[in-house]
Scaffold this motif. Sequence first.
Motif, PDB file in Angstrom:
ATOM      1  N   UNK A 531      33.724  35.290  20.762  1.00 46.88           N
ATOM      2  CA  UNK A 531      33.908  34.599  22.030  1.00 46.88           C
ATOM      3  C   UNK A 531      35.129  35.153  22.786  1.00 46.88           C
ATOM      4  N   UNK A 532      36.231  35.318  22.067  1.00 47.34           N
ATOM      5  CA  UNK A 532      37.464  35.788  22.718  1.00 47.34           C
ATOM      6  C   UNK A 532      37.307  37.229  23.201  1.00 47.34           C
ATOM      7  N   UNK A 533      36.588  38.014  22.419  1.00 43.89           N
ATOM      8  CA  UNK A 533      36.348  39.406  22.797  1.00 43.89           C
ATOM      9  C   UNK A 533      35.493  39.463  24.074  1.00 43.89           C
ATOM     10  N   UNK A 534      34.432  38.668  24.100  1.00 40.06           N
ATOM     11  CA  UNK A 534      33.592  38.585  25.306  1.00 40.06           C
ATOM     12  C   UNK A 534      34.429  38.145  26.504  1.00 40.06           C
ATOM     13  N   UNK A 535      35.280  37.157  26.257  1.00 40.97           N
ATOM     14  CA  UNK A 535      36.117  36.639  27.334  1.00 40.97           C
ATOM     15  C   UNK A 535      36.983  37.750  27.912  1.00 40.97           C
ATOM     16  N   UNK A 536      37.612  38.550  27.051  1.00 37.58           N
ATOM     17  CA  UNK A 536      38.485  39.582  27.625  1.00 37.58           C
ATOM     18  C   UNK A 536      37.669  40.646  28.332  1.00 37.58           C
ATOM     19  N   UNK A 537      36.469  40.945  27.848  1.00 35.11           N
ATOM     20  CA  UNK A 537      35.653  41.917  28.576  1.00 35.11           C
ATOM     21  C   UNK A 537      35.238  41.381  29.950  1.00 35.11           C
ATOM     22  N   UNK A 538      34.867  40.108  29.975  1.00 35.47           N
ATOM     23  CA  UNK A 538      34.459  39.511  31.258  1.00 35.47           C
ATOM     24  C   UNK A 538      35.646  39.416  32.206  1.00 35.47           C
ATOM     25  N   UNK A 539      36.802  39.169  31.636  1.00 29.09           N
ATOM     26  CA  UNK A 539      38.006  39.140  32.472  1.00 29.09           C
ATOM     27  C   UNK A 539      38.264  40.532  33.065  1.00 29.09           C
ATOM     28  N   UNK A 540      38.123  41.560  32.238  1.00 25.24           N
ATOM     29  CA  UNK A 540      38.357  42.925  32.735  1.00 25.24           C
ATOM     30  C   UNK A 540      37.418  43.266  33.881  1.00 25.24           C
ATOM     31  N   UNK A 541      36.161  42.875  33.730  1.00 29.39           N
ATOM     32  CA  UNK A 541      35.195  43.156  34.801  1.00 29.39           C
ATOM     33  C   UNK A 541      35.596  42.426  36.081  1.00 29.39           C
ATOM     34  N   UNK A 542      35.981  41.185  35.923  1.00 24.16           N
ATOM     35  CA  UNK A 542      36.450  40.409  37.076  1.00 24.16           C
ATOM     36  C   UNK A 542      37.647  41.110  37.720  1.00 24.16           C
ATOM     37  N   UNK A 543      38.559  41.571  36.883  1.00 19.69           N
ATOM     38  CA  UNK A 543      39.778  42.165  37.398  1.00 19.69           C
ATOM     39  C   UNK A 543      39.515  43.490  38.113  1.00 19.69           C
ATOM     40  N   UNK A 544      38.488  44.209  37.634  1.00 24.93           N
ATOM     41  CA  UNK A 544      38.112  45.447  38.323  1.00 24.93           C
ATOM     42  C   UNK A 544      37.470  45.155  39.673  1.00 24.93           C
ATOM     43  N   UNK A 545      36.681  44.086  39.740  1.00 22.59           N
ATOM     44  CA  UNK A 545      35.911  43.792  40.951  1.00 22.59           C
ATOM     45  C   UNK A 545      36.682  42.993  41.985  1.00 22.59           C
ATOM     46  N   UNK A 546      37.608  42.201  41.543  1.00 19.87           N
ATOM     47  CA  UNK A 546      38.236  41.235  42.442  1.00 19.87           C
ATOM     48  C   UNK A 546      39.747  41.411  42.489  1.00 19.87           C
ATOM     49  N   UNK A 547      40.273  41.876  43.623  1.00 22.26           N
ATOM     50  CA  UNK A 547      41.730  41.941  43.745  1.00 22.26           C
ATOM     51  C   UNK A 547      42.320  40.532  43.633  1.00 22.26           C
ATOM     52  N   UNK A 548      43.466  40.439  42.969  1.00 19.24           N
ATOM     53  CA  UNK A 548      44.050  39.108  42.805  1.00 19.24           C
ATOM     54  C   UNK A 548      45.256  38.958  43.736  1.00 19.24           C
ATOM     55  N   UNK A 549      46.309  39.745  43.461  1.00 20.68           N
ATOM     56  CA  UNK A 549      47.532  39.573  44.246  1.00 20.68           C
ATOM     57  C   UNK A 549      47.333  39.981  45.704  1.00 20.68           C
ATOM     58  N   UNK A 550      46.406  40.914  45.939  1.00 21.39           N
ATOM     59  CA  UNK A 550      46.200  41.389  47.309  1.00 21.39           C
ATOM     60  C   UNK A 550      45.212  40.517  48.077  1.00 21.39           C
ATOM     61  N   UNK A 551      44.568  39.579  47.426  1.00 19.49           N
ATOM     62  CA  UNK A 551      43.582  38.737  48.115  1.00 19.49           C
ATOM     63  C   UNK A 551      44.296  37.742  49.030  1.00 19.49           C
TER      64      UNK A 551
END
Length: 585
Positions: A531-551
């Motif tokens: 579960x935790x491994x999946x979570x970090x992979x899904x987080x990485x995908x989110x982080x690649x697709x969605x700017x955070x600080x620049x949004x």
Amino acid sequence: MTAIIQQIKERFSQSLVKSFGENFADTDPLIVAASNPRFGDYQCNISLSLAKELKQKPREVAATLLKNLEIDDLCQTPEIAGPGFINLTLKPSYLETQLKDLITDNRLGVVAANPSQKIIVDFSSPNIAKEMHVGHLRSTIIGDCIARILEFRHHQVIRLNHVGDWGTQFGMLITYLQEAHPSALTQADALDLGDLVSFYKKAKIRFDEDENFKETARQAVVKLQSGDPQSRQAWQLLCQQSRREFQKIYDILDIKLTERGESFYNPYLEAIIRELDQQGLLTEDNGALCVFLDGFTNKEGEPLPLIVKKSDGGYNYATTDLAAICYRVRQDKAERIIYVTDAGQANHFAQVFQVAKKAGFLPDNVAVVHVAFGLVLGEDGKKLKTRSGETVKLQELLDQAIACSLADLEKRLASEEREETGDFIAKTAETVGLSAVKYADLSQNRHSNYVFSYDKMLNLQGNTAPYMLYAYARVQSISREGGINFQDLSANSSLILKDESELILAKQLLQLPEVISAVEEDLLPNRLCDYLYELSKKYNRFYENCPVLKAAEPIKTSRLVLCDLTARTLKLGLSLLGIPVLERM
Ligand code: ARG
């Protein structure tokens, strides 16, 4: 908050009653996670199994269920698929409100168990004067993780170390102690036997070579068992020595345990035999007392007995475990007893449990579980050994993990041209090294054997501790980069889930309660790792697709909430595996 799957179940239960009557109030609606995201998030399979009973077509059953189903607030319009499955897709608005609840919830949606149970976890349990080997290490790591998860669910857990501190080997050890260290008994505190394992080996040599020694050893066992003060003192001394060695390992690994060794049950063994006798379960076989078992036969197909009193009058491992069950049920009032040992002991436990049930030691409302695990293999695919063929010392194994982790870290720092303090380097190497050993063990389905490889467990890529720790540290770096304090995010921070990767991450974050209750039931820690491994992979995908600080706001805050919840979920999940996080690494 209740796990999502639970909420869906409740809605379907209501529909079942509305559709087909009160008789269906207890029917399990068979809700499972969708096998493929194309079909949505969850799936209800009850129509197929009800069709026969109701003499209707599955799709008709599904249609009736949907007519009476109130689920608008949770899901988009459900769809009937194939022969009659019902597919459910969670609504973004629902995910948003659920996630918002987590912002101020330090349990991240995992509620306390109600009712809470009294649970014994019997784990680690090495043997006095013998090496604590990798099998005990596995038991220690898996048992600790299970205990942590149950404790987090607010069960009352008793962590018991059932050390092998009794038995005939003590006759030999005591005799050798008296022979080789005669002064030990008068100046108890000053004694340091050094390596108890080589002490054991030397004692064994004397035992095997000298008939007189053997006889004295035999008498020493009898003396010890009859409570002779000198023998008991010598025995205490040996236990003390082992205990110190074991404790070092527990301290390094941050393991809490209460010692209640085999000797603890000594005073109760006779009564166990008496009770078995009163139940008419005992048979004499070649001078030994046994209980015959159902379903266990030898090669010739003859029924196998469990010996509970040897022909020399001594008791054994099984007698002690029967006494332990009685004590745990009657005195501790345990409702669930979990034994964590290698799979090789499966028969022992099955037999002991059977006898305990027959004898009435184990009432139906007490569950006993053997949490079995496979072997630790070397990179050659054989049982882990040192190069010279000896059992690997745990201390050396852990030291080696830390040394390898240190080498990796120094390489990485050099390539990134980073300067760090000696303190930082030492602490990081230690945490990563020890976490790698724990995670490598826990991330495997415990039933299988696994290959112990420093290279693999320390790899920064893949389902490893360094990867997970790195994922956590990377989320933290966002708050440093943006000068943001995650703690400032409040329950009224806005949450807007638009991008596919945000929705996927949100759903994963909301799965934690389901995963925890699955592990609580089937006691497979690898599910939490997955579960935790999946979570970090899904987080990485989110982080690649969605700017955070620049949004732009309000998206920025919403994405910061996703980052923060990811970090907190990783931290909590890792802590349940017995792994601390690093803010930087
Ligand atoms: N001391 C045993 C061993 O090293 C493990 C004890 C497990 N617990 C129990 N109640 N039998 O194999």
